[in-house]
Design an enzyme around this catalytic site. Structure first.
Site, mmCIF file in Angstrom:
data_model
loop_
_atom_site.group_PDB
_atom_site.id
_atom_site.type_symbol
_atom_site.label_atom_id
_atom_site.label_comp_id
_atom_site.label_asym_id
_atom_site.label_seq_id
_atom_site.Cartn_x
_atom_site.Cartn_y
_atom_site.Cartn_z
ATOM 1 N N PHE A 186 -3.126 -0.169 6.907
ATOM 2 C CA PHE A 186 -4.041 -1.320 6.741
ATOM 3 C C PHE A 186 -5.140 -1.386 5.652
ATOM 4 O O PHE A 186 -4.956 -0.463 4.859
ATOM 5 C CB PHE A 186 -4.314 -1.968 8.308
ATOM 6 C CG PHE A 186 -3.445 -2.432 8.981
ATOM 7 C CD1 PHE A 186 -2.104 -3.099 8.777
ATOM 8 C CD2 PHE A 186 -3.156 -1.767 10.300
ATOM 9 C CE1 PHE A 186 -1.024 -3.514 9.449
ATOM 10 C CE2 PHE A 186 -2.028 -2.170 11.209
ATOM 11 C CZ PHE A 186 -1.125 -2.820 10.689
ATOM 12 N N PHE B 16 3.403 -8.922 -9.436
ATOM 13 C CA PHE B 16 4.493 -9.740 -8.704
ATOM 14 C C PHE B 16 4.621 -10.502 -10.088
ATOM 15 O O PHE B 16 3.943 -10.905 -10.721
ATOM 16 C CB PHE B 16 4.068 -10.805 -7.580
ATOM 17 C CG PHE B 16 4.079 -10.016 -6.357
ATOM 18 C CD1 PHE B 16 5.128 -9.962 -5.479
ATOM 19 C CD2 PHE B 16 3.028 -9.361 -6.006
ATOM 20 C CE1 PHE B 16 5.134 -9.549 -4.254
ATOM 21 C CE2 PHE B 16 2.894 -8.505 -4.667
ATOM 22 C CZ PHE B 16 4.008 -8.652 -3.924
ATOM 23 N N LYS C 104 0.894 -1.226 -0.226
ATOM 24 C CA LYS C 104 0.075 -0.159 -0.073
ATOM 25 C C LYS C 104 0.798 1.339 0.007
ATOM 26 O O LYS C 104 0.712 2.111 -0.791
ATOM 27 C CB LYS C 104 -1.027 0.093 1.252
ATOM 28 C CG LYS C 104 -1.867 1.194 1.315
ATOM 29 C CD LYS C 104 -2.733 1.095 2.588
ATOM 30 C CE LYS C 104 -2.355 0.386 3.851
ATOM 31 N NZ LYS C 104 -1.368 1.156 4.453
ATOM 32 N N LYS D 29 6.978 -6.455 10.652
ATOM 33 C CA LYS D 29 6.326 -5.665 9.528
ATOM 34 C C LYS D 29 7.234 -5.115 8.599
ATOM 35 O O LYS D 29 6.888 -5.089 7.454
ATOM 36 C CB LYS D 29 5.062 -4.963 10.078
ATOM 37 C CG LYS D 29 4.443 -4.179 9.094
ATOM 38 C CD LYS D 29 3.454 -3.347 9.730
ATOM 39 C CE LYS D 29 2.609 -2.604 8.464
ATOM 40 N NZ LYS D 29 3.393 -1.456 7.999
ATOM 41 N N ALA E 225 -2.974 1.816 12.651
ATOM 42 C CA ALA E 225 -4.425 1.864 12.350
ATOM 43 C C ALA E 225 -5.250 0.668 13.108
ATOM 44 O O ALA E 225 -6.393 0.761 13.228
ATOM 45 C CB ALA E 225 -4.675 1.820 10.848
ATOM 46 N N TRP F 172 6.857 -0.790 -7.804
ATOM 47 C CA TRP F 172 8.051 -1.670 -6.987
ATOM 48 C C TRP F 172 9.243 -1.686 -8.133
ATOM 49 O O TRP F 172 10.465 -1.419 -7.297
ATOM 50 C CB TRP F 172 7.572 -2.861 -6.477
ATOM 51 C CG TRP F 172 8.649 -3.417 -5.590
ATOM 52 C CD1 TRP F 172 8.824 -3.193 -4.108
ATOM 53 C CD2 TRP F 172 9.643 -4.203 -5.859
ATOM 54 N NE1 TRP F 172 9.764 -3.828 -3.492
ATOM 55 C CE2 TRP F 172 10.256 -4.551 -4.523
ATOM 56 C CE3 TRP F 172 9.980 -4.900 -7.160
ATOM 57 C CZ2 TRP F 172 11.583 -5.449 -4.768
ATOM 58 C CZ3 TRP F 172 11.255 -5.573 -6.949
ATOM 59 C CH2 TRP F 172 11.824 -5.851 -5.745
ATOM 60 N N ARG G 63 2.551 8.670 6.927
ATOM 61 C CA ARG G 63 2.839 8.510 8.391
ATOM 62 C C ARG G 63 4.480 8.333 8.770
ATOM 63 O O ARG G 63 5.066 7.757 7.495
ATOM 64 C CB ARG G 63 2.247 7.442 9.023
ATOM 65 C CG ARG G 63 0.847 7.831 9.085
ATOM 66 C CD ARG G 63 -0.106 6.527 9.538
ATOM 67 N NE ARG G 63 0.155 5.398 8.678
ATOM 68 C CZ ARG G 63 -0.081 4.111 8.962
ATOM 69 N NH1 ARG G 63 -0.355 3.825 10.097
ATOM 70 N NH2 ARG G 63 -0.060 3.247 8.073
#
Length: 555
Positions: free
Chosen positions: A300, A381, A70, A104, A272, A409, A93
């Site tokens: 999230f 991907f 995300k 994470k 979140a 990416w 953030r």
């Protein structure tokens, strides 16, 4: 294949003054933190009078260990908008040390869609997290000192609701007894720590427009109750001034850049799943005042981050997203359909179809519950097959929602040009923002509406403690505040194991607490914790520093 940190360290950054110049900000707006970071001064408070750009919210399906990307999509979309000639800024953030050294990871994107300087962002950055923790713990220290020095306010040590905070995953500190060791060491009582990103101080900073507003919010923070069951605030303790002094510089948004030199405001970092999950109002509004398109993300899935972005942040800040991007991956949807992480590289359209209802629910939330326009971004991907892509596209077309492949990416902004154009088109379409509940609803009604409308559950199951707290908060005049649900991020329900789109489930309302300064009621559901723990093999084991001072192993 290069790692994220190797890509970031090989990049060439522009001096931050050149990034600010893209937004028509002068050096008078900046307080430099080296060559590539700056805080934007609060003298830039003409944001309410300036024209406002288009606001694009990036959210996602419920996350899985397969990853959704995300934040990577948010960064790549910002770069793509800049690439097609749009004056763009990103508002994100700040990463927390907890997930950085835990499991994470960071919160600065990945691959060729990153915000830099990456090491600074993921570690100490400009010191905001430390200031927030210090302000939180100053109040905690003043509470216990007040009790030790005679307890003029009559605080009941058994009913202190203010907890200590630190920016690290440390389950050992969730519950403890403090003040032991004799009379001079304080009054023994039950105590505990939350992770800094879940503290009310974090929420206060993120929802304040000025130093004065922040001080007022701090003054209203509830710290506990007296022996007569009367509420006690930070203002009663006379601690708001000192806490504000610690936070005055942290309130200023931070300006950095992406790998492709798109301006990025990175400020505030509430999770979140246990907090409200959005970057600061001040940073978002500064970005909107200086750019034509602003990309922001909420933590999230849309059941958590987007719900709080709209029902809390948009209400308090008077914001309205012009478009919403819902990020999904074929890998994650296959996990929602029952495939193990080890088998994700194998084509499995049956599992994909079984997991698609999770995406459909999030699309419904954005379009039907909140009345906003949405586009689905497939974060691709190499292992995705054409058959799987066709199944996903067909499902989106059936819902009448546009779907676009994104490859930011691997390709940076170039891999998001189609998504950027779709977002620009979406921003020009009319929409009418609605909320999941009305502020005039009772606390119980608000929670019930979130569960039924947003999660798709049948209802709620309350503990007796939660019922008593709801009644008490209503009596104290807090019943008109919005709700901040603390819930597992992995499921639409409060049970992490219920993947896909579960139905006929009840959400366990375990405990309520008031964030009177921030302006919302926190609802703990299921077994959610406000202090995470480290995994069996924490990411910290891989982090090191070379003799030359170069950090390695950070993603």
């Amino acid at each position: 294949m290069k790692t994220d940190i190797e890509i970031a360290q090989a990049s060439s950054m522009l001096p931050i003054e050149e990034i600010a110049d893209k937004l028509e900000m002068t050096q008078n707006h900046l307080e430099l933190y080296g060559r590539y970071k700056a805080k934007v001064t609060l003298s830039n408070q003409d944001i309410e009078q300036k024209k406002s750009g288009k606001l694009i919210l990036v959210t996602a399906i419920n996350p899985t260990p397969a990853g959704e990307g995300k934040t990577t999509t948010s960064v790549g979309l910002g770069d793509a908008l800049q690439k097609i000639g749009k004056k763009t800024a990103i508002a994100l953030r700040e990463p927390s040390l907890g997930p950085v050294f835990g499991m994470k990871g960071g919160a600065a994107g990945g691959g060729y869609a990153q915000v830099v300087p990456m090491e600074d962002l993921n570690l100490h950055f400009t010191g905001d997290m430390h200031a927030i923790g210090a302000a939180n713990n100053l109040i905690a220290a003043m509470i216990d000192n007040h009790i030790y020095q005679g307890n003029e306010l009559g605080l009941d040590p058994r009913r202190i609701t203010w907890r200590r905070a630190m920016d690290m995953n440390d389950r050992q500190l969730r519950s403890l007894v403090s003040g032991i060791g004799g009379h001079t060491n304080g009054m023994p009582r039950e105590d505990g720590f939350d992770i800094t990103v879940a503290s009310e101080i974090m929420a206060v900073l993120c929802l304040s427009h000025s130093v004065e507003e922040m001080k007022k919010k701090l003054k209203n923070c509830l710290i506990g109750y007296t022996f007569a069951n009367e509420p006690v605030t930070v203002g009663d303790l006379k601690a708001e001034g000192a806490a504000t002094a610690l936070l005055k510089d942290a309130l200023k948004p931070n300006l950095v850049q992406t790998l492709e030199h798109t301006p990025a405001f990175v400020h505030g970092g509430p999770f979140a799943n246990i907090a409200h999950g959005c970057n600061s109002l001040l940073a978002t509004k500064m970005a909107l005042a200086h750019a034509d398109y602003v990309v922001t993300e909420a933590g999230f899935g849309a059941d958590l981050g987007a719900e709080k972005f709209i029902d809390i942040k948009c209400r308090i800040g008077g914001l309205k997203p012009d478009a919403v991007v819902i990020v999904a991956t074929i890998r994650a949807l296959k996990m929602h359909g029952g495939v193990s992480k080890l088998a994700l590289n194998e084509e499995n359209t049956t599992a994909l179809e079984a997991g698609l209802p999770n995406l459909v629910k999030h699309v419904e939330n954005i379009r039907q519950v909140y009345g906003l326009n949405a586009v689905v971004a497939i974060n691709t991907f190499p292992q995705d097959t054409e058959n799987e892509l066709n199944v996903l596209k067909a499902a989106c077309e059936k819902q009448g929602v546009q779907v676009v492949q994104s490859n930011v990416w691997a390709e940076g902004g170039s891999g998001g040009v189609e998504l950027a154009q779709a977002v620009v088109d979406l921003c020009d379409q009319p929409s009418q923002l609605t909320f999941a509940y009305a502020l005039s609803d009772t606390i119980e009604e608000k929670i019930e509406k979130i569960v039924q409308k947003v999660y798709g559950g049948s209802g709620t199951e309350w503990t007796s403690k939660a019922k008593r707290t709801a009644k008490k908060l209503t009596e104290l005049g807090y019943g008109q505040l919005p709700i901040c649900m603390a819930k597992t991020q992995y499921s639409l329900s409060d049970q992490a194991s219920l993947l896909g789109r579960p139905e006929q489930f009840e959400v366990n309302i375990r405990e309520l607490s008031i964030s009177a300064g921030a302006g919302f009621i926190v609802v703990l559901t299921g077994n959610i914790m406000r202090m995470p723990g480290l995994p069996k093999r924490p990411a910290a084991e891989q982090v090191d520093v070379t003799e030359e001072g170069k950090i390695t192993g950070l993603f």
